[in-house]
Design a protein around this motif. Sequence first.
Motif, PDB file in Angstrom:
ATOM      1  N   TYR A 176       0.825  -1.198   0.000  1.00 38.03           N
ATOM      2  CA  TYR A 176       0.000   0.000   0.000  1.00 38.03           C
ATOM      3  C   TYR A 176       0.868   1.259   0.000  1.00 38.03           C
ATOM      4  CZ  TYR A 176      -3.082  -3.672   1.824  1.00 38.03           C
ATOM      5  OH  TYR A 176      -3.765  -4.847   2.025  1.00 38.03           O
ATOM      6  N   ALA A 177       1.985   1.200   0.712  1.00 36.85           N
ATOM      7  CA  ALA A 177       2.888   2.347   0.754  1.00 36.85           C
ATOM      8  C   ALA A 177       3.402   2.684  -0.646  1.00 36.85           C
ATOM      9  CB  ALA A 177       4.048   2.072   1.699  1.00 36.85           C
ATOM     10  N   ALA A 178       3.692   1.650  -1.428  1.00 39.67           N
ATOM     11  CA  ALA A 178       4.191   1.869  -2.787  1.00 39.67           C
ATOM     12  C   ALA A 178       3.150   2.586  -3.647  1.00 39.67           C
ATOM     13  CB  ALA A 178       4.576   0.542  -3.421  1.00 39.67           C
ATOM     14  N   ASP A 179       1.870   2.389  -3.323  1.00 39.57           N
ATOM     15  CA  ASP A 179       0.792   3.044  -4.078  1.00 39.57           C
ATOM     16  C   ASP A 179       0.442   4.426  -3.529  1.00 39.57           C
ATOM     17  OD1 ASP A 179       0.565   0.816  -5.698  1.00 39.57           O
ATOM     18  OD2 ASP A 179      -0.979  -0.118  -4.456  1.00 39.57           O
ATOM     19  N   GLY A 180       1.040   4.797  -2.403  1.00 37.28           N
ATOM     20  CA  GLY A 180       0.753   6.093  -1.808  1.00 37.28           C
ATOM     21  C   GLY A 180      -0.596   6.193  -1.133  1.00 37.28           C
ATOM     22  N   THR A 221      -0.573   6.468   5.186  1.00 37.47           N
ATOM     23  CA  THR A 221       0.109   7.641   5.725  1.00 37.47           C
ATOM     24  C   THR A 221       1.473   7.288   6.304  1.00 37.47           C
ATOM     25  OG1 THR A 221      -2.027   8.611   6.294  1.00 37.47           O
ATOM     26  CG2 THR A 221      -0.105   9.519   7.397  1.00 37.47           C
ATOM     27  N   ASP A 222       2.452   8.144   6.072  1.00 36.97           N
ATOM     28  CA  ASP A 222       3.763   8.036   6.696  1.00 36.97           C
ATOM     29  C   ASP A 222       3.608   8.389   8.175  1.00 36.97           C
ATOM     30  OD1 ASP A 222       6.364   8.268   7.602  1.00 36.97           O
ATOM     31  OD2 ASP A 222       7.047   9.552   5.960  1.00 36.97           O
ATOM     32  N   LEU A 223       3.917   7.418   9.056  1.00 38.47           N
ATOM     33  CA  LEU A 223       3.748   7.615  10.497  1.00 38.47           C
ATOM     34  C   LEU A 223       5.085   7.794  11.222  1.00 38.47           C
ATOM     35  CD1 LEU A 223       0.970   4.934  11.204  1.00 38.47           C
ATOM     36  CD2 LEU A 223       0.700   7.367  10.629  1.00 38.47           C
ATOM     37  N   GLU A 244       9.636  -4.346   8.572  1.00 38.61           N
ATOM     38  CA  GLU A 244       8.593  -4.946   7.739  1.00 38.61           C
ATOM     39  C   GLU A 244       7.600  -3.910   7.214  1.00 38.61           C
ATOM     40  OE1 GLU A 244       7.112  -9.059   6.737  1.00 38.61           O
ATOM     41  OE2 GLU A 244       8.921  -7.853   6.726  1.00 38.61           O
ATOM     42  N   VAL A 245       7.463  -2.796   7.925  1.00 42.83           N
ATOM     43  CA  VAL A 245       6.465  -1.790   7.543  1.00 42.83           C
ATOM     44  C   VAL A 245       7.130  -0.477   7.107  1.00 42.83           C
ATOM     45  CG1 VAL A 245       4.680  -2.786   9.005  1.00 42.83           C
ATOM     46  CG2 VAL A 245       6.204  -1.024   9.947  1.00 42.83           C
ATOM     47  N   SER A 246       8.409  -0.539   6.753  1.00 37.49           N
ATOM     48  CA  SER A 246       9.159   0.655   6.368  1.00 37.49           C
ATOM     49  C   SER A 246       9.569   0.594   4.906  1.00 37.49           C
ATOM     50  CB  SER A 246      10.415   0.807   7.232  1.00 37.49           C
ATOM     51  OG  SER A 246      10.079   0.963   8.594  1.00 37.49           O
ATOM     52  N   GLN A 247       9.658   1.768   4.303  1.00 38.92           N
ATOM     53  CA  GLN A 247      10.062   1.868   2.905  1.00 38.92           C
ATOM     54  C   GLN A 247      10.751   3.213   2.692  1.00 38.92           C
ATOM     55  OE1 GLN A 247       7.345   2.192  -0.925  1.00 38.92           O
ATOM     56  NE2 GLN A 247       7.390   0.074  -0.226  1.00 38.92           N
ATOM     57  N   ASP A 248      11.943   3.147   2.127  1.00 42.15           N
ATOM     58  CA  ASP A 248      12.711   4.366   1.816  1.00 42.15           C
ATOM     59  C   ASP A 248      12.856   5.274   3.027  1.00 42.15           C
ATOM     60  OD1 ASP A 248      12.921   3.530  -0.845  1.00 42.15           O
ATOM     61  OD2 ASP A 248      11.033   4.507  -1.381  1.00 42.15           O
ATOM     62  N   GLY A 249      13.107   4.664   4.190  1.00 42.56           N
ATOM     63  CA  GLY A 249      13.354   5.437   5.396  1.00 42.56           C
ATOM     64  C   GLY A 249      12.119   5.919   6.126  1.00 42.56           C
ATOM     65  N   SER A 250      10.929   5.611   5.634  1.00 42.92           N
ATOM     66  CA  SER A 250       9.688   6.027   6.282  1.00 42.92           C
ATOM     67  C   SER A 250       8.937   4.807   6.818  1.00 42.92           C
ATOM     68  CB  SER A 250       8.792   6.792   5.300  1.00 42.92           C
ATOM     69  OG  SER A 250       9.405   7.994   4.885  1.00 42.92           O
ATOM     70  N   VAL A 251       8.205   5.013   7.918  1.00 40.54           N
ATOM     71  CA  VAL A 251       7.432   3.943   8.550  1.00 40.54           C
ATOM     72  C   VAL A 251       5.954   4.181   8.258  1.00 40.54           C
ATOM     73  CG1 VAL A 251       6.924   2.741  10.699  1.00 40.54           C
ATOM     74  CG2 VAL A 251       9.163   3.822  10.384  1.00 40.54           C
ATOM     75  N   TYR A 252       5.293   3.181   7.660  1.00 37.80           N
ATOM     76  CA  TYR A 252       3.925   3.366   7.188  1.00 37.80           C
ATOM     77  C   TYR A 252       2.868   2.641   8.024  1.00 37.80           C
ATOM     78  CZ  TYR A 252       5.818   5.728   3.160  1.00 37.80           C
ATOM     79  OH  TYR A 252       6.451   6.641   2.359  1.00 37.80           O
ATOM     80  N   ALA A 253       3.271   2.039   9.107  1.00 41.34           N
ATOM     81  CA  ALA A 253       2.321   1.420  10.032  1.00 41.34           C
ATOM     82  C   ALA A 253       3.057   1.182  11.337  1.00 41.34           C
ATOM     83  CB  ALA A 253       1.773   0.107   9.480  1.00 41.34           C
ATOM     84  N   ILE A 254       2.305   0.976  12.404  1.00 38.94           N
ATOM     85  CA  ILE A 254       2.913   0.702  13.700  1.00 38.94           C
ATOM     86  C   ILE A 254       2.508  -0.698  14.137  1.00 38.94           C
ATOM     87  CG2 ILE A 254       3.126   1.407  16.099  1.00 38.94           C
ATOM     88  CD1 ILE A 254       2.573   4.234  15.230  1.00 38.94           C
ATOM     89  N   PRO A 255       3.452  -1.640  14.144  1.00 35.75           N
ATOM     90  CA  PRO A 255       3.127  -3.009  14.546  1.00 35.75           C
ATOM     91  C   PRO A 255       2.751  -3.069  16.029  1.00 35.75           C
ATOM     92  CG  PRO A 255       5.258  -2.892  13.408  1.00 35.75           C
ATOM     93  CD  PRO A 255       4.858  -1.500  13.752  1.00 35.75           C
TER      94      PRO A 255
END
Length: 403
Positions: free
Chosen positions: A101-105, A108-110, A130-141
């Motif tokens: 989902y992060a790849a599709d934008g 939200t970057d959290l 597991e929930v990070s991409q390009d230095g940003s975290v997109y969910a909180i496990p």
Amino acid sequence: MQSRTKILGAAVVAVVLVVVGAVWFTSRSSGSDDAIEWWVPNWDEEVATQLARAYEEENPDVSIEIVQTTNDSLPTQVGTALDSGTTPDVIIELASRVNRYAADGTVTDLSDMFGTNMPEEDFIDGSLEEVSQDGSVYAIPYRWDCIALVYNPDMLDEAGVEVPTTWDEYVAAAEQLTTDEHAGIAWPLGQDGNAALRYLGLAVDGGSEISDGSLSITQDSSERAIEIIGGTQRDGWASPSSLEVDNTGVRQLFENEQIAMYLGGLFDVAPIQDVGVPVQTAVSPGPQIADGWAYMIPAEAPNAEGARDFVEFLTSPENMAALTESFPARVSAADDERFTGPDAAAHLEQLTTDSVPAPSDAAWGELIPDVYSALQSVALDQQDSAAAAAALQEQADSVLGGD
């Protein structure tokens, strides 16, 4: 920096959740700007309701609407909502799917939620990656776990079988434990995702690799994995019901003493104990795949500000510990005896010493139906493991980009 896995075993923070008051939910259709819609999987709904009630008492102008989801429908339901832009405010989703989902934008970057109250260093190794991409975290496990060996000690003793420590021993034990009354083992071959994860652990043990969220497989490791799973089914050492059940169904076979051992989660142990069936656990014969569940806030969340505050509440150590049936993602939430006691020891050792985070790229999701087809074809004796592995490798080279 001290290893998160070492800290997890020694965390000493008290876990207490006091929840009082009445439950009330307000539909989004009521028009309240302070309503927060929260998608929750059905197995978490009871405790999630308690947490929602506690938050409402602290914030009397806010109402939480819980919408129940299921494991089978969740990926389609979430994908459809995010693509359409008609979303809830907070979604519980499998951690390994977040980056798709992060790849599709669409989420939200959290990253800015981490800090003094929730340091990144407080999360178990692998969970944030597991929930990070390009230095940003997109969910909180909030939950992070893997499976281990679950067995009936009485049935193993009666058959003179030692707890297996290698996959060859596991297959041999499955055969020896099979009688006219019960099978030795079972696999969750009734659900493609469950079955594929069993394959993946065996494939990684045989030489396939998961690196930075991406998977590469080898034909030899696939053939071995397919033969262990499909072959034990074909040869009768696994319950015939395997072809129809998911993880919960496998546990129920164990509860009914229709199988002697299987690969299952820490969350399985208490229900088995509740029905009075002897149960013990051990580290599995090889590595297992670690994954978890996380809070996402859609990019189009109607109440984004409220969602952030609610997620901050949910991810406190005490609330994180309350919601998970396995291991909380935050080290400081792991002091409760459920996570440190003898029943949890084998699963904790598996998680911290012999597990690999699940692939988080979309390519693995595309390959799952092919893995499932390969396992089914051998289990039903439609082709041998070598042929199934060759066909799977051809598809993997296309989907994953080759070995």
